[in-house]
Design an enzyme around this catalytic site. Structure first.
Site, PDB file in Angstrom:
ATOM      1  N   SER A 128       0.821  -1.217   0.000  1.00 17.32           N
ATOM      2  CA  SER A 128       0.000   0.000   0.000  1.00 17.32           C
ATOM      3  C   SER A 128       0.847   1.254   0.000  1.00 17.32           C
ATOM      4  CB  SER A 128      -0.858   0.031   1.269  1.00 17.32           C
ATOM      5  OG  SER A 128      -1.746  -1.048   1.282  1.00 17.32           O
TER       6      SER A 128
ATOM      7  N   HIS B  70      -0.506  -2.324  -7.448  1.00 16.25           N
ATOM      8  CA  HIS B  70      -1.260  -2.029  -6.225  1.00 16.25           C
ATOM      9  C   HIS B  70      -2.763  -2.082  -6.476  1.00 16.25           C
ATOM     10  CE1 HIS B  70      -2.486   1.145  -3.027  1.00 16.25           C
ATOM     11  NE2 HIS B  70      -2.583  -0.082  -2.534  1.00 16.25           N
TER      12      HIS B  70
ATOM     13  N   GLU C  23      -2.964   0.705  -9.192  1.00 17.98           N
ATOM     14  CA  GLU C  23      -1.874   1.676  -9.326  1.00 17.98           C
ATOM     15  C   GLU C  23      -0.626   0.925  -9.775  1.00 17.98           C
ATOM     16  OE1 GLU C  23      -1.728   3.537  -5.353  1.00 17.98           O
ATOM     17  OE2 GLU C  23      -1.957   5.460  -6.339  1.00 17.98           O
TER      18      GLU C  23
ATOM     19  N   ASN D 142      -3.520   6.172  -1.467  1.00 17.54           N
ATOM     20  CA  ASN D 142      -3.360   6.167   0.001  1.00 17.54           C
ATOM     21  C   ASN D 142      -2.737   7.445   0.539  1.00 17.54           C
ATOM     22  OD1 ASN D 142      -4.560   3.703   0.309  1.00 17.54           O
ATOM     23  ND2 ASN D 142      -2.654   2.580   0.039  1.00 17.54           N
TER      24      ASN D 142
HETATM   25  C1  LIG Z   1      -5.581   0.349   1.520  1.00 16.60           C
HETATM   26  C2  LIG Z   1      -5.029   0.294   0.172  1.00 16.60           C
HETATM   27  O1  LIG Z   1      -3.830   0.011  -0.020  1.00 16.60           O
HETATM   28  C3  LIG Z   1      -5.856   0.697  -1.023  1.00 16.60           C
HETATM   29  C4  LIG Z   1      -7.316   0.560  -0.848  1.00 16.60           C
HETATM   30  O2  LIG Z   1      -7.883  -0.480  -1.093  1.00 16.60           O
HETATM   31  S1  LIG Z   1      -8.162   1.949  -0.300  1.00 16.60           S
HETATM   32  C5  LIG Z   1      -9.802   1.377  -0.136  1.00 16.60           C
HETATM   33  C6  LIG Z   1     -10.519   1.335  -1.472  1.00 16.60           C
HETATM   34  N1  LIG Z   1     -11.839   0.760  -1.287  1.00 16.60           N
HETATM   35  C7  LIG Z   1     -12.918   1.498  -0.928  1.00 16.60           C
HETATM   36  O3  LIG Z   1     -12.834   2.719  -0.782  1.00 16.60           O
HETATM   37  C8  LIG Z   1     -14.192   0.729  -0.725  1.00 16.60           C
HETATM   38  C9  LIG Z   1     -15.364   1.661  -0.480  1.00 16.60           C
HETATM   39  N2  LIG Z   1     -16.569   0.853  -0.368  1.00 16.60           N
HETATM   40  C10 LIG Z   1     -17.286   0.441  -1.469  1.00 16.60           C
HETATM   41  O4  LIG Z   1     -16.945   0.715  -2.596  1.00 16.60           O
HETATM   42  C11 LIG Z   1     -18.513  -0.388  -1.229  1.00 16.60           C
HETATM   43  O5  LIG Z   1     -18.941  -0.217   0.120  1.00 16.60           O
HETATM   44  C12 LIG Z   1     -18.283  -1.913  -1.467  1.00 16.60           C
HETATM   45  C13 LIG Z   1     -18.066  -2.187  -2.958  1.00 16.60           C
HETATM   46  C14 LIG Z   1     -17.116  -2.431  -0.658  1.00 16.60           C
HETATM   47  C15 LIG Z   1     -19.519  -2.637  -1.005  1.00 16.60           C
HETATM   48  O6  LIG Z   1     -20.594  -2.176  -1.836  1.00 16.60           O
HETATM   49  P1  LIG Z   1     -21.983  -1.799  -1.165  1.00 16.60           P
HETATM   50  O7  LIG Z   1     -22.972  -1.697  -2.250  1.00 16.60           O
HETATM   51  O8  LIG Z   1     -21.807  -0.668  -0.270  1.00 16.60           O
HETATM   52  O9  LIG Z   1     -22.290  -3.006  -0.229  1.00 16.60           O
HETATM   53  P2  LIG Z   1     -22.729  -4.430  -0.655  1.00 16.60           P
HETATM   54  O10 LIG Z   1     -24.133  -4.395  -1.219  1.00 16.60           O
HETATM   55  O11 LIG Z   1     -22.475  -5.258   0.552  1.00 16.60           O
HETATM   56  O12 LIG Z   1     -21.723  -4.929  -1.792  1.00 16.60           O
HETATM   57  C16 LIG Z   1     -22.009  -4.653  -3.144  1.00 16.60           C
HETATM   58  C17 LIG Z   1     -21.273  -5.661  -3.909  1.00 16.60           C
HETATM   59  O13 LIG Z   1     -19.883  -5.481  -3.697  1.00 16.60           O
HETATM   60  C18 LIG Z   1     -19.266  -6.762  -3.592  1.00 16.60           C
HETATM   61  N3  LIG Z   1     -18.596  -6.865  -2.321  1.00 16.60           N
HETATM   62  C19 LIG Z   1     -18.932  -6.285  -1.163  1.00 16.60           C
HETATM   63  N4  LIG Z   1     -18.027  -6.550  -0.244  1.00 16.60           N
HETATM   64  C20 LIG Z   1     -17.106  -7.354  -0.850  1.00 16.60           C
HETATM   65  C21 LIG Z   1     -15.915  -7.972  -0.447  1.00 16.60           C
HETATM   66  N5  LIG Z   1     -15.449  -7.790   0.798  1.00 16.60           N
HETATM   67  N6  LIG Z   1     -15.214  -8.738  -1.328  1.00 16.60           N
HETATM   68  C22 LIG Z   1     -15.669  -8.900  -2.566  1.00 16.60           C
HETATM   69  N7  LIG Z   1     -16.807  -8.345  -3.037  1.00 16.60           N
HETATM   70  C23 LIG Z   1     -17.487  -7.570  -2.173  1.00 16.60           C
HETATM   71  C24 LIG Z   1     -20.287  -7.784  -3.740  1.00 16.60           C
HETATM   72  O14 LIG Z   1     -20.335  -8.177  -5.111  1.00 16.60           O
HETATM   73  C25 LIG Z   1     -21.559  -7.067  -3.403  1.00 16.60           C
HETATM   74  O15 LIG Z   1     -22.548  -7.683  -4.121  1.00 16.60           O
HETATM   75  P3  LIG Z   1     -23.767  -8.241  -3.274  1.00 16.60           P
HETATM   76  O16 LIG Z   1     -24.765  -7.092  -3.258  1.00 16.60           O
HETATM   77  O17 LIG Z   1     -24.210  -9.436  -4.063  1.00 16.60           O
HETATM   78  O18 LIG Z   1     -23.306  -8.564  -1.887  1.00 16.60           O
HETATM   79  N1  LIG Z   2      -6.317  -4.150   3.160  1.00 14.31           N
HETATM   80  C1  LIG Z   2      -6.435  -3.345   2.116  1.00 14.31           C
HETATM   81  O1  LIG Z   2      -7.450  -2.639   1.930  1.00 14.31           O
HETATM   82  C2  LIG Z   2      -5.316  -3.281   1.138  1.00 14.31           C
HETATM   83  C3  LIG Z   2      -4.071  -3.830   1.447  1.00 14.31           C
HETATM   84  N2  LIG Z   2      -3.054  -3.772   0.517  1.00 14.31           N
HETATM   85  C4  LIG Z   2      -1.760  -4.381   0.810  1.00 14.31           C
HETATM   86  O2  LIG Z   2      -1.863  -5.784   0.580  1.00 14.31           O
HETATM   87  C5  LIG Z   2      -1.003  -6.491   1.467  1.00 14.31           C
HETATM   88  C6  LIG Z   2      -1.838  -7.502   2.243  1.00 14.31           C
HETATM   89  O3  LIG Z   2      -2.844  -6.788   2.930  1.00 14.31           O
HETATM   90  P1  LIG Z   2      -4.140  -7.570   3.468  1.00 14.31           P
HETATM   91  O4  LIG Z   2      -4.533  -8.638   2.519  1.00 14.31           O
HETATM   92  O5  LIG Z   2      -5.134  -6.551   3.868  1.00 14.31           O
HETATM   93  O6  LIG Z   2      -3.532  -8.226   4.781  1.00 14.31           O
HETATM   94  P2  LIG Z   2      -4.112  -9.464   5.574  1.00 14.31           P
HETATM   95  O7  LIG Z   2      -3.652  -9.301   6.977  1.00 14.31           O
HETATM   96  O8  LIG Z   2      -5.570  -9.657   5.280  1.00 14.31           O
HETATM   97  O9  LIG Z   2      -3.357 -10.679   4.866  1.00 14.31           O
HETATM   98  C7  LIG Z   2      -1.956 -10.757   4.942  1.00 14.31           C
HETATM   99  C8  LIG Z   2      -1.677 -12.241   4.743  1.00 14.31           C
HETATM  100  O10 LIG Z   2      -0.270 -12.426   4.655  1.00 14.31           O
HETATM  101  C9  LIG Z   2       0.044 -13.513   5.502  1.00 14.31           C
HETATM  102  N3  LIG Z   2       1.463 -13.502   5.832  1.00 14.31           N
HETATM  103  C10 LIG Z   2       2.078 -12.945   6.881  1.00 14.31           C
HETATM  104  N4  LIG Z   2       3.390 -13.221   6.837  1.00 14.31           N
HETATM  105  C11 LIG Z   2       3.579 -13.958   5.710  1.00 14.31           C
HETATM  106  C12 LIG Z   2       4.704 -14.573   5.109  1.00 14.31           C
HETATM  107  N5  LIG Z   2       5.912 -14.468   5.664  1.00 14.31           N
HETATM  108  N6  LIG Z   2       4.541 -15.273   3.966  1.00 14.31           N
HETATM  109  C13 LIG Z   2       3.316 -15.390   3.403  1.00 14.31           C
HETATM  110  N7  LIG Z   2       2.200 -14.852   3.937  1.00 14.31           N
HETATM  111  C14 LIG Z   2       2.350 -14.134   5.067  1.00 14.31           C
HETATM  112  C15 LIG Z   2      -0.858 -13.308   6.678  1.00 14.31           C
HETATM  113  O11 LIG Z   2      -0.892 -14.455   7.496  1.00 14.31           O
HETATM  114  P3  LIG Z   2      -1.108 -14.153   9.068  1.00 14.31           P
HETATM  115  O12 LIG Z   2      -2.469 -13.524   9.188  1.00 14.31           O
HETATM  116  O13 LIG Z   2      -1.020 -15.514   9.707  1.00 14.31           O
HETATM  117  O14 LIG Z   2      -0.002 -13.218   9.494  1.00 14.31           O
HETATM  118  C16 LIG Z   2      -2.149 -13.029   5.958  1.00 14.31           C
HETATM  119  O15 LIG Z   2      -2.767 -14.236   5.547  1.00 14.31           O
HETATM  120  C17 LIG Z   2      -0.340  -5.444   2.355  1.00 14.31           C
HETATM  121  O16 LIG Z   2       0.905  -5.107   1.825  1.00 14.31           O
HETATM  122  C18 LIG Z   2      -1.318  -4.270   2.250  1.00 14.31           C
HETATM  123  O17 LIG Z   2      -0.687  -3.023   2.475  1.00 14.31           O
HETATM  124  C19 LIG Z   2      -3.225  -3.213  -0.721  1.00 14.31           C
HETATM  125  C20 LIG Z   2      -4.445  -2.678  -1.053  1.00 14.31           C
HETATM  126  C21 LIG Z   2      -5.552  -2.653  -0.150  1.00 14.31           C
END
Ligand SMILES: CC(=O)CC(=O)SCCNC(=O)CCNC(=O)[C@H](O)C(C)(C)COP(=O)(O)OP(=O)(O)OC[C@H]1O[C@@H](n2cnc3c(N)ncnc32)[C@H](O)[C@@H]1OP(=O)(O)O
Ligand SMILES: NC(=O)C1=CN([C@@H]2O[C@H](COP(=O)(O)OP(=O)(O)OC[C@H]3O[C@@H](n4cnc5c(N)ncnc54)[C@H](OP(=O)(O)O)[C@@H]3O)[C@@H](O)[C@H]2O)C=CC1
Length: 293
Positions: free
Chosen positions: A121, A142, A154, A192
């Site tokens: 991330s 990403h 990304e 992010n």
């Molecule tokens: C952290 C990082 O490194 C980068 C990042 O990812 S930043 C975060 C980016 N993501 C966001 O901002 C997510 C914002 N949230 C959303 O877009 C929406 O809430 C959402 C798509 C997650 C859910 O959609 P929603 O309409 O609000 O809720 P919901 O009706 O439960 O879901 C719609 C559909 O999305 C899908 N969905 C929801 N949650 C899901 C999940 N956890 N995994 C997979 N599909 C999912 C399903 O297809 C769902 O269909 P159903 O109606 O059949 O369940």
């Molecule tokens: N969460 C998000 O919304 C997003 C996350 N990311 C990035 O994706 C990556 C994973 O995030 P996310 O899936 O949320 O994290 P989770 O905690 O859901 O999953 C991480 C997984 O990696 C496993 N793990 C830990 N150590 C090792 C290892 N040495 N070898 C193999 N697997 C290992 C963990 O096991 P255990 O639980 O046993 O430690 C867990 O199953 C991170 O780099 C995160 O920044 C990118 C976009 C969005």
């Protein structure tokens, strides 16, 4: 040497790794899904199966496509089961030492021409690449959460990433039906860099008593038309991942505006990481989420 990507390795079968394996398999790629234990891999496969079933239910894919996609994903309990991969996408926990350790164990097993990508991330692609035997074939791919739904990927080049690697990665992202945005390799890239300070600010808003968990999320859902409130989204991302990203921004950009909110630190210290531990800003153990503050 231009790599033709046919076989994919995914390391980490958490919410992101399982989502990446899901979209690759639906697109027709063979996927080897790796994690630290078989039960971790099995929970990832169960997550994939559930999300595929949801797509069938919504008419997005056929039942046959679902079973074919599942058949393309093989559990890889040992890293050497990734040795035939043309592209490996690391998606383990957002911890630089863990990622570096994975790369040090993995690289000797890979084909010389294989591309190594990270789904990090926020962490420097250039620095991670320098810890491998293939900085020219290392890149940030990403994905956004949840991977089957979010269109954006990304693409982030390290300073040494070669054009062939970038082009092959671009083609791969197009083949799995996603849209790329190219970010320069600076802390937390684009999404992010913008989103996490907002989430951190929402946690400060809670910490300072300006609003409650529910009022803050309602305010942003109804006031800014966000699909999820910022605290709900933090729980969805994972509070450990949110804290890691803020720490990378704070250390990388040396600006106090990126200091992680002490309340976020407290939740992570308690192990309340959000949805994935059933408790964060909300308690998910009942029928409906209940605020924990
Ligand atoms: C952290 C990082 O490194 C980068 C990042 O990812 S930043 C975060 C980016 N993501 C966001 O901002 C997510 C914002 N949230 C959303 O877009 C929406 O809430 C959402 C798509 C997650 C859910 O959609 P929603 O309409 O609000 O809720 P919901 O009706 O439960 O879901 C719609 C559909 O999305 C899908 N969905 C929801 N949650 C899901 C999940 N956890 N995994 C997979 N599909 C999912 C399903 O297809 C769902 O269909 P159903 O109606 O059949 O369940
Ligand atoms: N969460 C998000 O919304 C997003 C996350 N990311 C990035 O994706 C990556 C994973 O995030 P996310 O899936 O949320 O994290 P989770 O905690 O859901 O999953 C991480 C997984 O990696 C496993 N793990 C830990 N150590 C090792 C290892 N040495 N070898 C193999 N697997 C290992 C963990 O096991 P255990 O639980 O046993 O430690 C867990 O199953 C991170 O780099 C995160 O920044 C990118 C976009 C969005």
């Amino acid at each position: 040497m231009v790599v033709e990507i046919k076989k994919i390795g995914v390391i980490g079968s958490g919410q992101m790794g399982s989502g990446i394996a899901h979209v690759c398999a639906v697109a027709g790629y063979d996927v080897a899904l790796s994690d630290i234990s078989m039960d971790r891999i099995e929970s990832g496969l169960a997550n994939i199966n559930g999300n595929l079933a949801r797509q069938v239910q919504k008419g997005q894919i056929s039942e046959e496509a679902r079973s074919q996609a599942l058949a393309r994903i093989s559990p890889a309990v040992d890293l050497d089961m990734l040795s035939e991969a043309d592209l490996v996408i690391e998606s383990a926990v957002e911890n630089e030492q863990v990622k570096r350790k994975i790369f040090s164990q993995l690289c000797p097993l890979l084909k010389p021409e294989a591309i190594l990508a990270t789904n990090t991330s926020s962490i420097s692609i250039t620095r991670l690449a320098a810890s491998t035997d293939r900085p020219e074939r290392f890149i940030g791919i990403h994905f956004m959460n949840p991977v089957p739904i979010m269109e954006l990927v990304e693409l982030v080049r390290g300073i040494a990433t070669e054009d062939e690697t970038f082009e092959a990665s671009k083609d791969f992202v197009a083949k799995i039906g996603k849209t790329i945005a190219v970010a320069e390799d600076f802390p937390a890239f684009m999404v992010n860099r913008i989103l996490l300070p907002m989430i951190n600010e929402a946690i400060y808003t809670l910490y300072e008593g300006v609003g409650s968990v529910e009022s803050i999320d309602t305010a942003m859902k109804l006031g800014a038309n966000h699909p999820m409130g910022p605290l709900q989204l933090a729980d969805f991302i994972g509070l450990d991942t949110c804290l890691s990203i803020m720490q990378v921004l704070y250390e990388g950009l040396a600006d106090s505006k990126y200091r992680p909110c002490p309340l976020l630190v407290k939740y992570v210290e308690a192990g309340w990481l959000g949805r994935k531990t059933q408790r964060g800003f909300y308690d998910y153990r009942g029928d409906t989420p209940v605020p924990t503050r």
